[in-house]
Design an enzyme around this catalytic site. Structure first.
Site, PDB file in Angstrom:
ATOM      1  N   HIS A 115      12.954   9.858 -41.763  1.00  0.00           N
ATOM      2  CA  HIS A 115      12.410   8.505 -41.764  1.00  0.00           C
ATOM      3  C   HIS A 115      13.451   7.478 -42.197  1.00  0.00           C
ATOM      4  CE1 HIS A 115       8.965   5.858 -41.488  1.00  0.00           C
ATOM      5  NE2 HIS A 115       9.186   5.387 -42.693  1.00  0.00           N
ATOM      6  N   HIS A 166       3.816   2.898 -38.501  1.00  0.00           N
ATOM      7  CA  HIS A 166       3.148   3.397 -39.704  1.00  0.00           C
ATOM      8  C   HIS A 166       2.145   4.451 -39.259  1.00  0.00           C
ATOM      9  CE1 HIS A 166       2.661   2.073 -44.122  1.00  0.00           C
ATOM     10  NE2 HIS A 166       3.918   2.388 -43.870  1.00  0.00           N
TER      11      HIS A 166
END
EC number: 6.3.5.3
Length: 740
Positions: free
Chosen positions: A53, A99
C-alpha cells in the site's frame, strides 16, 4: 542509542515478523539495514513503509513506464496530487485514491474516510477542493452483502462530502460477482489553485520545526496499510479496528485553517497523514528533502490514554497534517490553528542526519535510516504472464430477442439503470457552480476564479473489457475518459489512475496489471493525455477469488467558455441525429464482451472492442470543434449498450422521442454493438448539411441516422418503447432493489 532500542523489550520472533506482513527475505534485509534486531516500534515502521500500500513494490517498475509529461503538466506523480495548468494563472490539482479494503469491512466509515483522505491530498497542495467524484464496484445484486455495502458506502460518501461542503458531481457504478468479496471505492477530488501558490512536501531547513496539526491521534486505523496489502479471508470482519473513523466537520476546519496559513509565507513543506499515518508523512517528507528528523512522540496530541510509541507511529486517525514551518512562524501558526479549534503541536526538528530518531519522554525508542524506508524501499520485478487471447464470442441467438424488448432489459439492468438513488444522497449543487449534474458523460463546473472558464471531469473503466484483454481494456478506459470530456466540449488535459487488481504474486494477475499499464500508456501517448497522479490497490481477492481487473481512469479537461458545453439531453423536435465515428468491422457490430451479450444472451465471452487511437483522436477533435462552434445541440459517447442505449439515455434526459432510419435491416449487433470511438450527436436541421460536408472534408465518418421528435423510440418504422416506459424501467431498479 538507549537500551530500549538496542535490546528490544519484545523479542522479535518469526511469528511477529509474519504478523507484520514481512517475508523472511524482507526481514533479512531489515536486519542488514539496521545492523541489529529492530525493536517493535521499528519493526512496525518497516512493516507499513514496505507494505504494498505504501511502497508500491510490485507496481512501481511498471508505473514508471506511464507517460507523465506535457507542456501543461506542472507536477506529475510523486506528490500528494497532480497539478496541471488550465490558463488564466490557475491550476487544477487532482487525484483518485482507493479505500477498498476498509469499505468492505466497515462500509460507512471506510467510504467516508476515503473521501476525507483524497480531499486532504488536494488541499495539501494549496488547492481549494471544488468537486468530488467516485467510482464504485459492487458484487452481484443477488449476493446477500451487496445491498448492505451499497447503503453504507453511499451514505459514507454523502455524509462526509456533504458536511465538508464540496459537491459530489459524478462517478460510475458497476456490479459483478467478482466484487462479491471485495467491493471497490475509488474517490477522486479536483481542486483549483493559483499557479504561484502551490505547496509541496519536501522538507527543508536544518533546525526547522516539524508541526502536527488537526485532530488528536487515537488507536483507529493501526495497520490499515498492512491490511490493504493482503488478501481477505473468512475472518476479515475481525479487522474492524483497523478501519479509520472520520469527522468531516473537523476536516472542514482543517481545510480553512490550512488555506488561511497558505496565504502567509510560513510553510516550507506540508503533507497529509494518510496510510501509515505519522510514519509515512514523516519519512516521505524527510526523504524527498534529503533530511533527517528528530521526533518527540510524547508531544503528539493524543485522544486516548496510555498510547504507546508503536500506536502513535502507526495510527491512521483522520484529519491530521504534518508541516515544516519557517523559523519564527510557529506562534503565528499556533494562534491560527487554535482559532479554528484544531490541535497544534511542535513535535520535531529537521536534522542533517538522514535518520529518523524517535524519542519518548527523552528516551530513544527508534532510530532508523530514512531512505531505505522511502525512496529506496523494495522494488520487485514479479513474474507475469500475458492474458491469453479470447476466443470469438458465440453470437448464436443474437437476433432472437426483438430490439424493443432487449432495450427495455438493458436500460433497466444493474449496470445501466439510473443512479439517481445514489446521487440524490450527494449534495451535487453546493458551491453553486455545478453546470452539469450527474447522469451525463462528464460533470461540468464553473470556476469562480476565472469567470467564463469551466472544468469537466469524469471517471471511467469497463472491467469486463480489461479482464478479457488488459491491453485493449486499458486503452479503452483512457479513450472513454477522453471521449466523455470531449462530448461536453472540454479539451482533455490529464488523467489520474486508480489501479485495482488482485494478488500480484500470481503471474496471471501480474500480467493483467502489466497489460493494463501498456494499454494506458499507448492511449495516453496517442491522445496527449498524461498521467499526473494515481493510486494502486492490489490484493483485492477473497479466498483466492480475484476481482475483475479495474484500472479506473479519472479525466480532467478545461472549457475556456463553459457556456459552450453541451449535455446528452435531446433539445427539440425535428433535429437531425448523427453518428460520428466508424465501425471496427465491415458488419458494424462488436458484441464481444458487450452488455447485450451478457444481459440478453447470458454470456460473458469474446474479445472486447478494439480501440483505434488515431481514429479516436481524429473523430474526437472534430466533434469538439463542432460543439465549440455551436453546431451541436446534444452529444453522447457510445459505450455500454451501444447506439440504442445511448439514444434512449438522450431521450430520457430530454423527455423527447426519436426515430432512427438505418440502411438495411437494423439487426441487434448494429443497435447494441459497442464499437469504440463513436459519438451520437444532434444538430439543428438547418445545420445538418454543413456538418456533413465538414466531416467529409475532414475525413471523419459521419452518418445521419434519424430525427428527434415524438414520445417514443422508433427504428425503421417500428415503434418501440415510449420515453415514459423507458424512464420507468430505468429509474425503478435501484430504489426497488435497495428497498429490499
Amino acid at each position: 542509542m538507549s537500551q530500549s532500542a538496542s535490546t528490544p523489550a519484545t523479542p522479535i520472533t518469526a511469528k511477529i515478523v509474519a504478523e507484520h506482513g514481512l517475508t523472511e527475505a524482507e526481514y533479512a534485509k531489515v536486519l542488514a539495514i539496521m545492523g541489529r534486531e529492530p525493536n517493535l516500534v521499528e519493526l512496525g515502521i518497516f512493516s507499513v513503509m514496505w507494505s504494498e500500500h505504501c511502497s508500491y513494490k510490485s507496481s512501481k517498475k511498471w508505473l514508471k513506464t506511464l507517460p507523465t509529461t506535457a507542456p501543461w503538466v506542472i507536477q506529475g506523480p510523486g506528490e500528494n496530487a497532480g497539478v496541471i495548468d488550465i490558463g488564466d494563472g490557475l491550476t487544477a490539482i487532482f487525484k483518485m485514491e482507493s479505500h477498498n479494503h476498509p469499505s468492505y469491512i466497515e462500509p460507512y466509515q471506510g467510504a467516508a474516510t476515503g473521501v476525507g483522505g483524497i480531499l486532504r491530498d488536494v488541499f495539501t497542495m494549496g488547492a481549494r477542493p471544488v468537486a468530488n467524484l467516485n467510482a464504485l464496484r459492487f458484487g452481484d445484486p443477488s449476493d446477500p452483502r451487496t445491498r448492505h455495502l451499497i447503503s453504507g458506502v453511499v451514505a459514507g460518501i454523502g455524509g462526509y462530502g456533504n458536511c465538508v461542503g464540496v459537491p459530489t458531481v459524478g462517478g460510475e457504478v458497476n456490479f459483478h460477482a467478482s466484487f462479491n468479496g471485495n467491493n471497490l471505492v475509488n474517490a477522486m477530488t479536483v481542486g483549483v489553485a493559483r499557479a504561484d501558490r502551490i505547496f509541496y512536501s519536501a522538507a527543508a531547513g536544518i533546525g526547522n520545526s516539524v508541526v502536527y496539526v488537526g485532530s488528536k491521534t487515537g488507536r483507529d486505523g493501526i495497520h490499515g496499510a498492512t491490511m490493504a496489502s493482503a488478501e481477505f479471508s473468512e475472518d476479515s470482519e475481525e479487522k474492524r479496528p483497523t478501519v479509520q473513523v472520520g469527522d468531516p466537520f473537523t476536516e472542514k476546519l482543517l481545510i480553512e485553517a490550512c488555506l488561511e496559513l497558505m496565504n502567509t509565507d510560513a510553510i516550507v513543506a506540508i503533507q497529509d497523514m494518510g496510510a501509515a499515518g505519522l510514519t509515512s508523512s514523516c519519512f516521505e517528507m524527510a526523504s524527498k528533502g534529503g533530511m533527517g528528523v528528530d521526533l518527540a512522540l510524547d508531544r503528539v496530541p493524543m485522544r486516548e490514554e496510555g498510547m504507546t510509541p508503536y500506536e502513535l507511529m502507526l495510527s491512521e486517525s483522520q484529519e491530521r497534517m504534518l508541516m515544516v514551518l519557517k523559523p519564527g512562524k510557529e506562534d503565528m501558526a499556533r494562534a491560527l490553528f487554535e482559532k479554528w479549534e484544531l490541535d497544534f503541536a511542535i513535535i520535531g526538528t529537521l536534522t542533517d542526519s538522514g535518520r529518523m530518531v524517535l524519542t519518548w519522554h527523552g528516551e530513544v525508542v527508534g532510530d532508523l535510516p530514512i531512505d531505505p524506508l522511502a525512496a529506496a524501499s523494495p522494488e520487485y520485478d514479479r513474474p507475469w504472464e500475458p492474458t491469453p487471447m479470447a476466443a470469438a464470442a458465440d453470437l448464436s441467438g443474437a437476433e432472437d430477442t426483438p430490439w424493443s424488448e432487449a432495450l427495455l432489459r438493458l436500460i433497466g439492468c444493474p449496470d445501466v439503470a439510473s443512479r439517481r438513488w445514489i446521487w440524490e444522497q450527494y449534495d451535487h449543487l453546493v458551491m453553486g457552480n455545478t453546470l452539469q449534474r450527474p447522469g451525463g458523460d462528464a460533470a461540468v463546473i464553473r470556476l469562480d476564479e476565472a469567470p467564463g472558464k469551466g472544468l469537466a471531469m469524469t471517471t471511467d473503466c469497463t472491467p469486463r473489457y480489461v479482464h478479457a484483454d488488459p491491453v485493449e481494456g486499458g486503452k479503452q478506459a483512457v479513450a472513454e475518459a477522453w471521449r466523455n470530456l470531449t462530448a461536453v466540449g472540454a479539451r482533455p488535459l490529464a488523467i489520474t489512475d486508480n489501479m485495482n487488481f488482485g494478488n500480484p504474486e500470481k503471474p496471471r494477475i501480474m500480467g493483467q496489471f502489466v497489460g493494463a499499464c501498456q494499454g494506458i500508456s499507448e492511449a495516453c501517448l496517442a491522445l496527449d493525455f498524461p498521467v499526473v497522479s494515481g493510486n494502486v490497490s492490489l490484493y483485492n481477492e477473497t479466498n483466492g477469488q480475484a476481482i475483475l481487473p479495474t484500472p479506473t481512469i479519472g479525466g480532467v479537461g478545461v472549457l475556456d467558455n463553459v457556456e459552450a458545453s453541451v449535455s446528452i439531453a435531446l433539445k427539440a423536435a425535428g433535429e437531425a441525429i448523427l453518428v460520428a465515428g466508424g465501425f471496427h468491422g465491415s458488419t458494424g457490430a462488436w458484441l464481444g464482451q458487450s452488455l447485450f451479450l451478457r444481459e440478453i444472451l447470458g454470456r460473458e465471452e469474446g474479445a472486447p472492442p478494439p480501440v483505434d487511437l488515431a481514429a479516436e483522436r481524429k473523430v474526437g477533435d472534430f466533434v469538439r470543434g463542432l460543439i465549440l462552434g455551436a453546431s451541436v445541440t446534444a452529444c453522447h459517447d457510445l459505450s455500454d449498450g451501444g447506439l440504442l442505449v445511448a439514444l434512449a439515455e438522450m431521450a430520457m434526459a430530454g423527455d423527447l422521442g426519436a426515430e432512427l432510419t438505418l440502411e438495411g435491416h437494423p439487426d441487434n449487433g448494429r443497435l447494441f454493438g459497442e464499437d469504440q470511438g463513436r459519438y451520437l450527436l444532434t444538430v439543428a436541421e438547418g445545420d445538418r448539411d454543413a456538418v456533413v460536408a465538414a466531416a467529409e472534408a475532414a475525413g471523419v465518418p459521419l452518418r445521419v441516422v434519424g430525427t428527434t421528435g415524438g414520445d417514443a423510440l422508433v427504428v425503421n418504422g417500428f415503434v418501440g418503447p415510449s420515453v415514459a416506459a423507458l424512464r420507468k424501467v430505468h429509474e425503478e431498479w435501484l430504489p426497488t432493489y435497495m428497498a429490499g
